[in-house]
Design a protein around this motif. Structure first.
Motif, PDB file in Angstrom:
ATOM      1  N   TRP A  12      74.611  35.447  62.212  1.00 57.69           N
ATOM      2  CA  TRP A  12      74.630  34.695  63.451  1.00 57.69           C
ATOM      3  C   TRP A  12      73.203  34.535  63.972  1.00 57.69           C
ATOM      4  CZ3 TRP A  12      79.280  33.227  66.000  1.00 57.69           C
ATOM      5  CH2 TRP A  12      80.459  33.786  65.494  1.00 57.69           C
ATOM      6  N   ALA A  13      72.970  33.492  64.762  1.00 60.10           N
ATOM      7  CA  ALA A  13      71.685  33.342  65.447  1.00 60.10           C
ATOM      8  C   ALA A  13      71.829  32.312  66.568  1.00 60.10           C
ATOM      9  CB  ALA A  13      70.587  32.920  64.480  1.00 60.10           C
ATOM     10  N   ALA A  14      71.100  32.534  67.638  1.00 53.84           N
ATOM     11  CA  ALA A  14      70.949  31.537  68.700  1.00 53.84           C
ATOM     12  C   ALA A  14      69.560  30.930  68.528  1.00 53.84           C
ATOM     13  CB  ALA A  14      71.099  32.173  70.068  1.00 53.84           C
ATOM     14  N   ILE A  15      69.498  29.628  68.330  1.00 54.33           N
ATOM     15  CA  ILE A  15      68.232  28.973  68.001  1.00 54.33           C
ATOM     16  C   ILE A  15      68.042  27.732  68.871  1.00 54.33           C
ATOM     17  CG2 ILE A  15      68.265  29.775  65.612  1.00 54.33           C
ATOM     18  CD1 ILE A  15      69.242  26.933  64.830  1.00 54.33           C
ATOM     19  N   PRO A  16      66.799  27.322  69.115  1.00 57.51           N
ATOM     20  CA  PRO A  16      66.569  26.037  69.782  1.00 57.51           C
ATOM     21  C   PRO A  16      67.212  24.910  68.963  1.00 57.51           C
ATOM     22  CG  PRO A  16      64.544  27.319  69.691  1.00 57.51           C
ATOM     23  CD  PRO A  16      65.538  28.029  68.824  1.00 57.51           C
ATOM     24  N   ALA A  17      67.983  24.085  69.622  1.00 58.19           N
ATOM     25  CA  ALA A  17      68.746  23.063  68.906  1.00 58.19           C
ATOM     26  C   ALA A  17      67.851  22.123  68.115  1.00 58.19           C
ATOM     27  CB  ALA A  17      69.610  22.279  69.880  1.00 58.19           C
ATOM     28  N   HIS A  18      66.646  21.854  68.632  1.00 53.91           N
ATOM     29  CA  HIS A  18      65.782  20.878  67.959  1.00 53.91           C
ATOM     30  C   HIS A  18      65.248  21.401  66.632  1.00 53.91           C
ATOM     31  CE1 HIS A  18      62.650  23.294  69.997  1.00 53.91           C
ATOM     32  NE2 HIS A  18      61.888  22.902  69.002  1.00 53.91           N
ATOM     33  N   THR A  19      65.371  22.702  66.377  1.00 54.09           N
ATOM     34  CA  THR A  19      64.886  23.254  65.109  1.00 54.09           C
ATOM     35  C   THR A  19      65.929  23.168  63.996  1.00 54.09           C
ATOM     36  OG1 THR A  19      65.610  25.525  65.591  1.00 54.09           O
ATOM     37  CG2 THR A  19      63.414  24.866  66.368  1.00 54.09           C
ATOM     38  N   ALA A  20      67.168  22.857  64.334  1.00 50.69           N
ATOM     39  CA  ALA A  20      68.231  22.758  63.333  1.00 50.69           C
ATOM     40  C   ALA A  20      68.244  21.357  62.721  1.00 50.69           C
ATOM     41  CB  ALA A  20      69.581  23.065  63.961  1.00 50.69           C
ATOM     42  N   LYS A  21      68.681  21.272  61.472  1.00 51.72           N
ATOM     43  CA  LYS A  21      68.811  19.996  60.772  1.00 51.72           C
ATOM     44  C   LYS A  21      70.288  19.743  60.478  1.00 51.72           C
ATOM     45  CE  LYS A  21      64.301  19.618  60.398  1.00 51.72           C
ATOM     46  NZ  LYS A  21      63.529  18.626  61.200  1.00 51.72           N
ATOM     47  N   SER A  22      70.743  18.555  60.774  1.00 51.55           N
ATOM     48  CA  SER A  22      72.145  18.221  60.563  1.00 51.55           C
ATOM     49  C   SER A  22      72.475  18.148  59.076  1.00 51.55           C
ATOM     50  CB  SER A  22      72.458  16.877  61.224  1.00 51.55           C
ATOM     51  OG  SER A  22      73.810  16.530  61.047  1.00 51.55           O
ATOM     52  N   VAL A  23      73.647  18.642  58.706  1.00 47.18           N
ATOM     53  CA  VAL A  23      74.174  18.516  57.343  1.00 47.18           C
ATOM     54  C   VAL A  23      75.331  17.528  57.392  1.00 47.18           C
ATOM     55  CG1 VAL A  23      75.346  19.701  55.458  1.00 47.18           C
ATOM     56  CG2 VAL A  23      73.461  20.823  56.654  1.00 47.18           C
ATOM     57  N   ASN A  24      75.216  16.457  56.640  1.00 45.68           N
ATOM     58  CA  ASN A  24      76.228  15.406  56.638  1.00 45.68           C
ATOM     59  C   ASN A  24      77.277  15.723  55.577  1.00 45.68           C
ATOM     60  OD1 ASN A  24      77.766  13.114  56.566  1.00 45.68           O
ATOM     61  ND2 ASN A  24      76.065  11.696  56.256  1.00 45.68           N
ATOM     62  N   PRO A  25      78.497  16.111  55.977  1.00 47.81           N
ATOM     63  CA  PRO A  25      79.519  16.460  54.980  1.00 47.81           C
ATOM     64  C   PRO A  25      79.988  15.275  54.158  1.00 47.81           C
ATOM     65  CG  PRO A  25      80.452  16.464  57.186  1.00 47.81           C
ATOM     66  CD  PRO A  25      78.978  16.276  57.356  1.00 47.81           C
ATOM     67  N   GLU A  26      79.660  14.052  54.583  1.00 49.36           N
ATOM     68  CA  GLU A  26      80.050  12.878  53.810  1.00 49.36           C
ATOM     69  C   GLU A  26      79.195  12.715  52.546  1.00 49.36           C
ATOM     70  OE1 GLU A  26      80.078   9.435  56.249  1.00 49.36           O
ATOM     71  OE2 GLU A  26      81.583  10.208  57.651  1.00 49.36           O
ATOM     72  N   LEU A  27      78.016  13.357  52.516  1.00 50.06           N
ATOM     73  CA  LEU A  27      77.155  13.255  51.344  1.00 50.06           C
ATOM     74  C   LEU A  27      77.593  14.183  50.225  1.00 50.06           C
ATOM     75  CD1 LEU A  27      73.559  13.010  52.886  1.00 50.06           C
ATOM     76  CD2 LEU A  27      75.026  11.160  52.065  1.00 50.06           C
ATOM     77  N   GLY A  28      78.292  15.260  50.571  1.00 54.49           N
ATOM     78  CA  GLY A  28      78.743  16.228  49.583  1.00 54.49           C
ATOM     79  C   GLY A  28      79.213  17.492  50.262  1.00 54.49           C
ATOM     80  N   PRO A  29      79.748  18.455  49.514  1.00 50.54           N
ATOM     81  CA  PRO A  29      80.144  19.737  50.099  1.00 50.54           C
ATOM     82  C   PRO A  29      78.985  20.333  50.888  1.00 50.54           C
ATOM     83  CG  PRO A  29      80.841  19.596  47.812  1.00 50.54           C
ATOM     84  CD  PRO A  29      79.970  18.403  48.055  1.00 50.54           C
ATOM     85  N   VAL A  30      79.297  21.019  51.995  1.00 49.77           N
ATOM     86  CA  VAL A  30      78.226  21.503  52.870  1.00 49.77           C
ATOM     87  C   VAL A  30      77.297  22.480  52.152  1.00 49.77           C
ATOM     88  CG1 VAL A  30      79.544  21.095  54.975  1.00 49.77           C
ATOM     89  CG2 VAL A  30      79.669  23.339  53.850  1.00 49.77           C
ATOM     90  N   SER A  31      77.788  23.159  51.116  1.00 48.52           N
ATOM     91  CA  SER A  31      76.931  24.083  50.367  1.00 48.52           C
ATOM     92  C   SER A  31      75.739  23.376  49.741  1.00 48.52           C
ATOM     93  CB  SER A  31      77.740  24.797  49.283  1.00 48.52           C
ATOM     94  OG  SER A  31      78.320  23.852  48.387  1.00 48.52           O
ATOM     95  N   THR A  32      75.880  22.086  49.434  1.00 49.72           N
ATOM     96  CA  THR A  32      74.778  21.350  48.817  1.00 49.72           C
ATOM     97  C   THR A  32      73.626  21.134  49.789  1.00 49.72           C
ATOM     98  OG1 THR A  32      75.740  19.177  49.367  1.00 49.72           O
ATOM     99  CG2 THR A  32      76.336  20.147  47.239  1.00 49.72           C
ATOM    100  N   GLY A  33      73.842  21.411  51.074  1.00 54.60           N
ATOM    101  CA  GLY A  33      72.786  21.262  52.070  1.00 54.60           C
ATOM    102  C   GLY A  33      71.613  22.196  51.845  1.00 54.60           C
ATOM    103  N   VAL A  34      71.842  23.290  51.097  1.00 55.04           N
ATOM    104  CA  VAL A  34      70.731  24.171  50.711  1.00 55.04           C
ATOM    105  C   VAL A  34      70.580  24.201  49.188  1.00 55.04           C
ATOM    106  CG1 VAL A  34      70.683  25.624  52.777  1.00 55.04           C
ATOM    107  CG2 VAL A  34      72.283  26.163  50.918  1.00 55.04           C
ATOM    108  N   GLY A  35      71.138  23.204  48.524  1.00 53.87           N
ATOM    109  CA  GLY A  35      71.083  23.124  47.070  1.00 53.87           C
ATOM    110  C   GLY A  35      70.564  21.779  46.622  1.00 53.87           C
ATOM    111  N   VAL A  36      71.393  21.055  45.903  1.00 58.18           N
ATOM    112  CA  VAL A  36      70.958  19.793  45.316  1.00 58.18           C
ATOM    113  C   VAL A  36      70.573  18.765  46.380  1.00 58.18           C
ATOM    114  CG1 VAL A  36      73.305  18.844  45.160  1.00 58.18           C
ATOM    115  CG2 VAL A  36      71.543  18.081  43.543  1.00 58.18           C
ATOM    116  N   LEU A  37      71.152  18.848  47.573  1.00 59.05           N
ATOM    117  CA  LEU A  37      70.783  17.942  48.667  1.00 59.05           C
ATOM    118  C   LEU A  37      69.893  18.632  49.690  1.00 59.05           C
ATOM    119  CD1 LEU A  37      74.165  16.051  49.228  1.00 59.05           C
ATOM    120  CD2 LEU A  37      72.142  15.297  47.954  1.00 59.05           C
ATOM    121  N   GLY A  38      69.390  19.800  49.350  1.00 54.63           N
ATOM    122  CA  GLY A  38      68.510  20.547  50.239  1.00 54.63           C
ATOM    123  C   GLY A  38      67.164  20.783  49.601  1.00 54.63           C
TER     124      GLY A  38
END
Length: 336
Positions: free
Chosen positions: A103-129
């Protein structure tokens, strides 16, 4: 996992050589409340990557090194559980570099959106990350391959190498992968479409490269360094290009290597050698992400994820990563 507790893996001691379980310690704390402009996120997947070993080493680097007691560096895919910002709503999926914690509380502007329409969310730190971006820019912007070039990729079945080779094929290269098992070599050729693969543990890499690329290697994407890179350097073509992405063969060395290896070969071939960081191209990441997503949908890029279930297993999985035990992009599944 108790919903009332945040668990984090910290660096308990600085490794000398290969990390051990004793170099890590788990720390519990209260789950924070987000302040104005912040979001509370819960980790779904934790990415494990070779660069993390460098963060555990003292001394100068391209990024801040860890101190004893610090949370281990790392990027996660997470779900927004509470929001005090208009940028994200509860239920959104984001990427964030909060390290090895749940868990973490972070400034919202530091987060990057992951678009689930591009692929499984796991790919956000893999092939699409980060790994996918590293492969894309290291190949296309640093090596600048031309149709007909011979491209050699070390750690060819890994999260970065697998994508490098496939983009190389898309761009008309003859692609040779180097990996550490027959299973990984078979995967790169029969699943990913590489033209050939070399098992560096059982084959003479230099001799195989001479056989497979009699006119020399035009492009080398280096993920490992060490003896594999020595063998490639012996087979470089005139005006070849080398991209230094990682040196995983050296990360567990108790002392740093004492100097460059086999540099005389570069005089003969007039080779360009360039190190790079994925963040050098950050402003272009979204374009690359969309292109890779399209290639996945078209079947031109395939990817493999090695998912380990359970936050408590992160240190063991990380130690295995440094020894080549993973097969594909290594992830820790933390929560649903």
């Amino acid at each position: 996992m108790s919903d009332a507790v945040n668990r984090a893996w910290t660096m308990a001691s600085r490794p000398e050589g290969e990390p051990t379980a004793e170099n890590f310690a788990i720390k519990e704390s209260t789950i924070p409340e987000p302040k104005h402009g912040e979001i509370l996120i819960r980790t779904l997947y934790l990415s494990l990557d070779p660069y993390m070993r460098g963060r555990m080493r003292g001394g100068p680097s391209y990024a801040a090194t860890l101190e004893i007691g610090d949370v281990m560096t790392g990027e996660v895919v997470a779900r927004v559980e509470k929001s005090e910002s208009p940028l994200f709503k509860v239920g959104d999926t984001v990427r964030s570099s909060i390290g090895w914690q749940e868990w973490a509380a972070i400034p919202a502007h530091t987060a990057k959106s992951v678009n689930p329409e591009l692929g499984p969310v796991s790919t956000g730190v893999g092939v699409l990350g980060m790994p996918g971006m590293t492969a894309y820019f290291g190949l296309l912007e640093v090596l600048k391959p031309r149709a007909g070039d011979t491209l050699v990729v070390s750690a060819a079945s890994g999260a970065v190498g697998a994508v490098v080779g496939q983009i190389g094929k898309i761009n008309g290269c003859f692609v040779i992968g180097v990996a550490g098992s027959d299973e990984k070599c078979d995967y790169t050729v029969n699943e990913l479409g590489f033209d050939a693969a070399i098992n560096y543990k059982t084959q003479d890499v230099s001799a195989e490269l001479a056989r497979l690329s009699p006119n020399g290697v035009d492009c080398y994407f280096d993920n490992v360094g060490g003896p594999v890179s020595d063998a490639v350097f012996e087979n470089l073509a005139l005006k070849s290009r080398v991209a230094i992405c990682g040196q995983i063969s050296q990360y567990n060395a108790a002392t740093p290597p004492q100097g460059p290896r086999n540099m005389a070969a570069l005089i003969r071939t007039r080779t360009t050698v360039e190190g790079f960081l994925v963040y050098d191209f950050e402003l272009q990441h979204e374009v690359a992400r969309a292109r890779i997503a399209d290639w996945i949908k078209d079947g031109r890029i395939k990817y493999k994820e090695d998912v380990v279930d359970g936050f408590q297993n992160a240190p063991e999985a990380f130690i295995g990563l440094l020894n080549g035990k993973n097969f594909g992009k290594l992830l820790i599944k933390v929560s649903e």
